[in-house]
Design a protein around this motif. Structure first.
Motif, short mmCIF file in Angstrom:
data_model
loop_
_atom_site.label_atom_id
_atom_site.label_comp_id
_atom_site.label_asym_id
_atom_site.label_seq_id
_atom_site.Cartn_x
_atom_site.Cartn_y
_atom_site.Cartn_z
N THR A 231 50.26 29.61 41.63
CA THR A 231 51.84 29.76 41.90
C THR A 231 52.42 28.74 43.09
N LEU A 232 53.43 27.86 42.15
CA LEU A 232 53.50 26.77 43.16
C LEU A 232 54.80 26.94 43.58
N ASP A 233 55.26 26.88 44.47
CA ASP A 233 56.98 26.68 44.93
C ASP A 233 57.63 25.89 45.92
N ALA A 234 58.63 26.06 45.79
CA ALA A 234 58.86 24.29 46.58
C ALA A 234 60.41 24.66 47.19
N ALA A 235 60.72 24.70 48.06
CA ALA A 235 62.35 25.00 48.80
C ALA A 235 62.78 23.47 49.63
#
Length: 351
Positions: A231-235
């Protein structure tokens, strides 16, 4: 900053709503109000706790997410937790309890955590341990009286890499023994042991010119069922006006299927929902959550600090899952697209 007890208490109320669906099928709806309270006790102690009630309704999915008109469900879950934390010089430890109950499932958890910082407070280590005891029943089978007991371990380190960079590595393990089969999906037979392992790497970077922060993470999941997921996550956290912050986010997950998951191709004699060779296989499941797929989530959060005490927040996320979106191999064939959305409204007050 040094590890110190919170100087202010807080009360926060959240209202959440979740819904998922497939083409032509409305499935599950969940309304979940929750309450969180943080109370400093003195210069070295704090107590925090939360309570939530989930009201679940909709059409219950069966094998490979097919839904029958008779499979309507209404359920309610009530859960709560308490955590007591003690703060000392450069370290803190906490103990917690949690409980969750519904008409066919009860869970109780005891946990502990310890954090310690380096002398310059640029590095923090953390260790965690939890034990859960779950009791499992079924509306469809009143004779079902099963249990599952799980140990969970966590360890991590957080490092201030530079004045504008923060990195963190967390490792986790969960060792469970007992009943893991889904009593509402027939046929469904899973091993009575499950080991789950995670590695989570985070990097936060502050952009001085924009007074914004980029938050990124990569999570690796692997278990004894054969499921493996990335899982890749960016905010992007962006102040836009005094007291106002916007946070758009993106997330992508790719997953490999469990070894005993079977595609929607059924036994030539028995037919649906039985897998090929039913009766000769020890384990089998048609649960879509154990299939191979890719999924993307997009969302936006708005925060408004009304004054030094009152804060409001509103968040919305949309989730789309497709077998063809898997990276690293083919997705499970024959599954309908799966969609979900959820929003959350929150208000908090410090005192």
């Amino acid at each position: 900053m040094a590890e110190i007890a919170p100087e202010q208490g807080m009360v926060a109320l959240k209202l959440s709503n979740y819904r998922d669906w497939q083409p032509g099928l409305d499935r599950v709806k969940v309304d979940a109000p929750s309450l969180y309270v943080l109370a400093p006790l003195d210069a070295h102690w704090s107590l925090e706790g939360s309570a939530v009630n989930d009201a679940v309704s909709g059409a219950s999915p069966r094998f490979h997410s097919a839904v029958s008109g008779a499979s309507k469900m209404d359920d309610s879950r009530t859960a709560g937790d308490l955590k007591l934390t003690h703060y000392a010089e450069r370290q803190a430890w906490s103990v917690g309890v949690a409980s969750s109950g519904e008409h066919d499932y009860r869970s109780n958890t005891l946990s502990g955590e310890w954090r310690v910082a380096s002398e310059d407070n640029n590095r923090t280590w953390n260790l965690g341990l939890a034990y859960s005891d779950d009791a499992i029943g079924s509306t469809n089978d009143p004779t079902l009286d099963e249990h599952r007991r799980t140990w969970q371990f966590a360890a991590g380190v957080t490092q201030a890499w530079s004045p504008v960079d923060l990195v963190q590595l967390n490792l986790g393990a969960s060792i469970g023994r007992g009943h893991f089969s889904d009593p509402y999906k027939f046929p469904d037979a899973r091993p009575r042991e499950r080991e789950q392992y995670t590695a989570l790497l985070r990097w936060n970077h502050h952009v001085e010119a924009l007074q914004a922060t980029l938050r990124t993470s990569w999570r690796l999941y692997d278990d004894s069922y054969g499921v493996r997921a990335h899982t890749l996550d960016a905010a992007w956290v962006q102040p836009v006006a005094p007291g106002w912050t916007l946070t758009p986010m993106l997330r992508y997950t790719t997953q490999r299927a469990a070894r005993f998951y079977y595609d929607p191709v059924y036994d030539p004699v028995l037919g649906a929902p039985f897998p090929p060779g039913f009766g000769n296989r020890p384990y089998y499941s048609a649960d879509q959550r154990l299939s191979a797929f890719g999924a993307a989530t997009a969302g936006l959060r708005v925060d408004w600090a009304i004054d030094s005490q009152w804060k409001l927040d509103l968040a919305y996320e949309r989730y789309e899952q497709r077998a063809a979106w898997r990276v690293g191999g083919d997705g499970s064939p024959g599954l309908a697209p799966f969609s979900a959305r959820w929003w959350q409204l929150g208000v908090s007050r410090s005192f």
